[in-house]
Motif scaffolding. Structure first.
Motif, PDB file in Angstrom:
ATOM      1  N   UNK A 129      17.698  35.433   8.702  1.00 38.02           N
ATOM      2  CA  UNK A 129      18.008  36.723   8.404  1.00 38.02           C
ATOM      3  C   UNK A 129      17.110  37.692   7.738  1.00 38.02           C
ATOM      4  N   UNK A 130      16.766  38.902   8.472  1.00 38.03           N
ATOM      5  CA  UNK A 130      15.679  39.708   7.633  1.00 38.03           C
ATOM      6  C   UNK A 130      16.255  40.102   6.357  1.00 38.03           C
ATOM      7  N   UNK A 131      15.022  40.242   5.391  1.00 39.70           N
ATOM      8  CA  UNK A 131      15.274  40.618   4.051  1.00 39.70           C
ATOM      9  C   UNK A 131      15.101  42.059   3.993  1.00 39.70           C
ATOM     10  N   UNK A 132      14.645  42.727   4.888  1.00 43.31           N
ATOM     11  CA  UNK A 132      14.553  44.241   5.149  1.00 43.31           C
ATOM     12  C   UNK A 132      13.551  44.417   6.433  1.00 43.31           C
ATOM     13  N   UNK A 133      13.371  45.753   6.495  1.00 43.44           N
ATOM     14  CA  UNK A 133      12.513  46.182   7.506  1.00 43.44           C
ATOM     15  C   UNK A 133      11.331  46.949   6.866  1.00 43.44           C
ATOM     16  N   UNK A 134       9.949  47.107   7.658  1.00 47.57           N
ATOM     17  CA  UNK A 134       8.901  48.037   6.912  1.00 47.57           C
ATOM     18  C   UNK A 134       8.223  48.444   8.098  1.00 47.57           C
TER      19      UNK A 134
END
Length: 458
Positions: free
Chosen positions: A80-85
């Motif tokens: 599960x992604x921890x975030x986007x960059x």
């Protein structure tokens, strides 16, 4: 020969200062040297190579959005992604958005405080994914470094351009391509690296189920004595043993694909890597090689050059990128380390494991080479009955000429020293025994024993 810039000179200083681990301490406590065959066999060495590769290893780290994949070859993947960059590739100017997740190792306390640390990793990155490897160190004065990027890497070159990152430093240490080293003045004053952590950031295109799969990550810390000459070893366990390793010349590729480090004349590292990869029975497929001009002999050497190329360094001699390339082949592992003597190399050869060594020398310092170099990679494939080194030297005019026999004493010295005089009489650095070791991900008992005996954990 490689055009790699010689590594900084290693400096000797008094040790004995205790580490300030609180600065880099993880939530689950420090990962201290284990009482394994690897650590026991290397007592007295200044080299420590620690890797995380087992299911238990992966579970000791701090995960954000990463899951452990068990099986014959455990690893970590993005769950599960921890975030986007957003990442702007400095070599293409393209900006793209990526989902990411991270895994951070426990603190590893070095048995001997180090003046250099080199990371290496083994991973699969399907198209649409890539990874970043970072290193943070704790110093013997109790302070801590920033996170240093040791590589932005993908097996391919369509999503990002794999790259080292220049210009990183904190007045105590700095990064030179693939090596984090204590700067000259702090080193002379006795500062060393006492411990480190590694951080992996796994990236994928948003909205997909793609993920890098990382099987292995680790780092080698060392404090090799500063020296122009090294102690001589005596012929030993591998005397008279020679492994049957394919032989490839880099020189027959002169002028081919100059966008990759000016063509074959500088391809010693990928050429050496390809020899050892094929020794283990792996090879790129005809589909993999479809991009290579069919008029070129040994297209797999061109392939290795393309997929080890560091777009920042502008060369194929990034040490961890070569080990990572080798590990893209089925069930192969690769690490960058240092060895203490040719006795260590014999231990590997006796178990059927060839190696790739990095050295620099004047023409007069290696009888039979016929050239001098500021930095060159070649394979060690065996030893003669007298204990001399049987090498696969890619700086040869043809494949047939690649097999060389070099005098043991000369070879050991040019490989293990940290200082030398160049052709102008100036004091410059040596690699201090750097080598790549590629081996099966599931080694035999004999191979496992040999790897642990030279400090490589599996």
């Amino acid at each position: 020969m490689s055009r790699r810039t010689p590594r900084r000179t290693l400096l000797t200083a008094a040790l004995g200062v205790t580490a300030g681990l609180a600065a880099v301490s993880p939530a689950r406590g420090a990962d201290r040297p284990r009482g394994t065959a690897a650590t026991a066999a290397t007592i007295g060495s200044t080299v420590s190579n620690r890797s995380w590769s087992s299911g238990l290893d992966w579970r000791t780290g701090a995960a954000r959005g990463v899951r452990v994949r068990d099986g014959l070859r455990p690893g970590i993947a993005l769950a599960e992604p921890a975030g986007t960059t957003d990442y702007t590739d400095p070599h293409t100017g393209t900006t793209a958005r990526w989902e990411y997740a991270t895994w951070t190792s426990p603190v590893h306390t070095l048995p001997t405080p180090a003046n250099e640390v080199i990371a290496s990793w083994n991973a699969h990155t399907p198209q649409g994914s890539w990874l970043q490897v970072e290193l943070r160190v704790g110093y013997t004065d109790g302070t801590v470094s920033p996170w240093y990027v040791m590589g932005r890497w993908a097996a391919g070159d369509t999503d990002i351009r794999r790259t080292s990152v220049d210009g990183q430093g904190d007045t105590k240490t700095s990064v030179s391509t693939d090596t984090l080293a204590v700067d000259a003045e702090p080193a002379a004053a006795g500062l060393r690296i006492a411990a480190y952590r590694l951080r992996l950031t796994l990236h994928r295109r948003p909205g997909t189920s793609l993920s890098p799969l990382v099987w292995r990550v680790g780092a080698m810390g060392s404090n090799v004595p500063d020296r122009f000459t090294v102690p001589a070893s005596e012929p030993g366990i591998a005397t008279g043993r020679e492994l049957t390793v394919p032989r490839y010349s880099q020189e027959i590729h002169k002028g081919q694909y100059p966008e990759y480090d000016n063509g074959g004349e500088a391809w010693c590292s990928p050429t050496s890597s390809q020899m050892i990869i094929e020794y283990w029975g792996r090879k790129p497929s005809s589909k993999d090689l479809a991009w290579v001009d069919p008029a070129y002999a040994d297209p797999q050497v061109c392939h290795a050059a393309r997929y080890t190329f560091d777009y920042q360094y502008q060369g194929c001699g990034n040490w961890p990128f070569n080990a990572a390339y080798a590990a893209t082949y089925r069930d192969l592992a690769g690490v960058v380390t240092r060895l203490d003597s040719l006795t260590d190399a014999e231990t590997l050869i006796a178990a059927g494991i060839p190696l790739i060594t990095s050295q620099s020398f004047l023409p007069t310092e290696l009888t039979g080479a016929g050239y001098g170099t500021a930095g060159h990679l070649m394979t060690v494939t065996g030893f003669t009955a007298d204990g001399d080194v049987v090498a696969g030297d890619p700086a040869s005019e043809s494949n047939a000429a690649v097999r060389r026999v070099y005098r043991r004493r000369e070879f050991e010295n040019i490989w293990l020293r940290t200082k030398r005089y160049n052709a102008s009489g100036k004091v410059v650095g040596g690699t201090g025994g750097v080598c790549y070791v590629y081996f099966p991900a599931r080694p035999t008992f004999r191979q496992l024993w040999a790897l642990r005996a030279v400090g490589i954990s599996c």
